[in-house]
Design an enzyme around this catalytic site. Structure first.
Site, PDB file in Angstrom:
ATOM      1  N   LYS A  70     111.411  40.037  16.751  1.00 14.81           N
ATOM      2  CA  LYS A  70     111.222  39.369  18.046  1.00 14.81           C
ATOM      3  C   LYS A  70     110.054  40.002  18.814  1.00 14.81           C
ATOM      4  CE  LYS A  70     114.801  42.375  19.999  1.00 14.81           C
ATOM      5  NZ  LYS A  70     116.253  42.490  20.212  1.00 14.81           N
TER       6      LYS A  70
ATOM      7  N   ARG B 163     126.734  41.111  27.523  1.00 13.29           N
ATOM      8  CA  ARG B 163     125.402  40.543  27.679  1.00 13.29           C
ATOM      9  C   ARG B 163     125.485  39.143  27.105  1.00 13.29           C
ATOM     10  NH1 ARG B 163     120.241  43.424  24.874  1.00 13.29           N
ATOM     11  NH2 ARG B 163     121.221  42.393  23.113  1.00 13.29           N
TER      12      ARG B 163
ATOM     13  N   TYR C 221      92.347  58.059  41.398  1.00 11.07           N
ATOM     14  CA  TYR C 221      92.962  57.474  42.595  1.00 11.07           C
ATOM     15  C   TYR C 221      93.904  58.468  43.252  1.00 11.07           C
ATOM     16  CZ  TYR C 221      91.438  52.670  41.743  1.00 11.07           C
ATOM     17  OH  TYR C 221      90.705  51.532  41.584  1.00 11.07           O
TER      18      TYR C 221
ATOM     19  N   MET D 192      93.956  51.051  35.960  1.00  2.23           N
ATOM     20  CA  MET D 192      94.232  49.831  35.193  1.00  2.23           C
ATOM     21  C   MET D 192      93.527  49.839  33.841  1.00  2.23           C
ATOM     22  SD  MET D 192      93.723  45.844  36.247  1.00  2.23           S
ATOM     23  CE  MET D 192      94.595  46.002  37.800  1.00  2.23           C
TER      24      MET D 192
HETATM   25  C1  LIG Z   1     116.815  43.461  19.303  1.00  2.00           C
HETATM   26  C2  LIG Z   1     118.076  43.255  18.547  1.00  2.00           C
HETATM   27  C3  LIG Z   1     118.346  44.001  17.378  1.00  2.00           C
HETATM   28  C4  LIG Z   1     117.454  45.134  16.909  1.00  2.00           C
HETATM   29  O1  LIG Z   1     117.735  46.281  17.658  1.00  2.00           O
HETATM   30  P1  LIG Z   1     116.960  47.665  17.381  1.00  2.00           P
HETATM   31  O2  LIG Z   1     117.620  48.613  18.280  1.00  2.00           O
HETATM   32  O3  LIG Z   1     115.539  47.413  17.722  1.00  2.00           O
HETATM   33  O4  LIG Z   1     117.148  47.975  15.938  1.00  2.00           O
HETATM   34  C5  LIG Z   1     119.481  43.693  16.661  1.00  2.00           C
HETATM   35  N1  LIG Z   1     120.328  42.714  17.069  1.00  2.00           N
HETATM   36  C6  LIG Z   1     120.115  42.004  18.199  1.00  2.00           C
HETATM   37  C7  LIG Z   1     121.087  40.967  18.593  1.00  2.00           C
HETATM   38  C8  LIG Z   1     118.990  42.254  18.971  1.00  2.00           C
HETATM   39  O5  LIG Z   1     118.776  41.549  20.093  1.00  2.00           O
END
Ligand SMILES: *Cc1c(COP(=O)(O)O)cnc(C)c1O
Length: 362
Positions: free
Chosen positions: A30, A131, A253, A301
């Site tokens: 992702k 969640r 800065y 930046m």
């Molecule tokens: C992002 C995610 C993972 C991977 O988690 P990591 O800690 O990066 O290995 C696995 N399962 C779900 C549902 C996730 O959202």
């Protein structure tokens, strides 16, 4: 310049597969492959043997399917955010598998499946993270009326661990128990619980499929243990200006740091606009030729200044590089100095840098 070592990604995949010996090892790609480039990352993982991928949304899923089409057309692509309304036909035409996390999603996808002769999906259980996922009451409601699932071919029942980064946290075992109880109330299907850190918790967490993300990309995922993953990213910033300081002077800065006379400063063309953490100001460091060069003043930046006084002058020049992430100062060191986690550093860095992928088969 952000260098991504695809052979290291493949090596980490094989290491995690070996850890989870009895389970299939999938991969979470992702957020553009954790900021490192979805297409090259996915191709490297496919070449290493990965056949199950997880992605956030349908748009990313379509891009991933196109990337994998010529190599592993039968790879499974799960969409973690589930089937957004209006995307059902895209999900079908790109052979994506939605992850269903609510009763409403199940109702919509089941209706779609009944109209089309059955459709695959994963069902996500909330086993304690609060969640995404079905609550205990939702699972009970499904168990009471199992025909609500008609039309859905459940290819996976999954849940996600909240505290896997701490092997001593009792939440881990509690989540297994809640996951098992929920599974027992649903039709039998392969199961998946572990993210990267969960894999390292041991076989009780592996079930049929594991879902590593961060560890594939070299991030340390377990607190207080040495990171055994191969480093994947190296980041270097170009020196735009070198300046000898004759007498004590303020830098950057807010004039937050004064540097004594006799020091040599290097201004590098990287800043928080690149995802380089502003929190590293006066705290972080870089390396030149294995010599540590501390950041002086705030990170701007597009610019950051290092005190390079300790580097032999013949090793320094405008157009040369300061290593910002590398063997001496890894992703997790940067994260610690910036009060965050390697995950955040990685996904933010990926955006504006020129990314160079090495290794893999192109
Ligand atoms: C992002 C995610 C993972 C991977 O988690 P990591 O800690 O990066 O290995 C696995 N399962 C779900 C549902 C996730 O959202």
């Amino acid at each position: 310049m952000l260098t991504v070592d695809l052979d290291a990604v493949a090596a980490n995949y094989l290491t995690l597969s070996a850890h989870a010996a009895s389970a299939e090892c999938g991969a979470v790609v992702k957020s553009d492959g954790y900021g490192l480039g979805l297409a090259p990352i996915a191709r490297a993982l496919a070449a290493a043997g990965c056949r199950t991928f997880f992605i956030t949304n349908v748009a990313e899923g379509i891009a991933l399917r196109r990337t994998l089409a010529d190599r592993v057309p039968t790879a499974r692509v799960f969409v973690l955010a589930g089937p957004a309304e209006g995307t059902f036909d895209l999900i079908d035409s790109h052979d994506l598998i939605p992850v269903l996390s609510t009763i409403e999603q199940i109702a919509l996808w089941a209706a779609h499946g009944r109209a089309r002769g059955g459709r695959r999906a994963a069902i996500k259980i909330d086993s304690g993270m609060t969640r995404l996922g079905l609550a205990d009451a939702d699972v009970a409601a499904l168990a009471a009326k199992p025909d609500r699932l008609d039309g859905i071919d459940i290819t996976l029942v999954m849940s996600h661990l909240a505290c896997a980064d701490d092997p001593d946290d009792p939440m881990n075992a509690a989540q297994i128990a809640r996951f098992e109880a929920a599974r027992a109330m649903l039709p039998p299907a392969p199961a998946s619980l572990a993210n990267s850190a969960g894999i390292l918790l041991g076989p009780a967490y592996h079930f049929d499929l594991v879902r590593p993300g961060a560890a594939l990309y070299g991030v340390a995922t377990v607190q207080g243990r040495p990171n055994t993953m191969a480093p994947v990213v190296a980041l270097a910033g170009k020196i735009l200006q070198l300046r000898h300081v004759d007498s004590e002077t303020a830098v950057g800065y807010g004039a937050t740091r004064r540097v004594p006379g006799g020091h040599l400063l290097a201004t590098v063309g990287v800043g928080y606009g690149d995802g380089y953490p502003r929190a590293l100001g006066n705290r972080g460091a870089g390396y030149v030729d294995n010599v540590r060069v501390p950041i002086v003043g705030r990170v701007s930046m597009d610019l950051v200044t290092f005190d390079v006084t300790d580097v032999p002058e013949d090793r320094l020049g405008v157009g040369g590089f300061v290593d910002l992430v590398g063997p001496n100062y890894g992703l997790d060191d940067v994260a610690a100095d910036a009060d965050t986690i390697g995950y955040e550093i990685l996904t933010r860095l990926g955006r504006r840098f020129r990314r160079v992928h090495v290794g893999g088969d192109g």
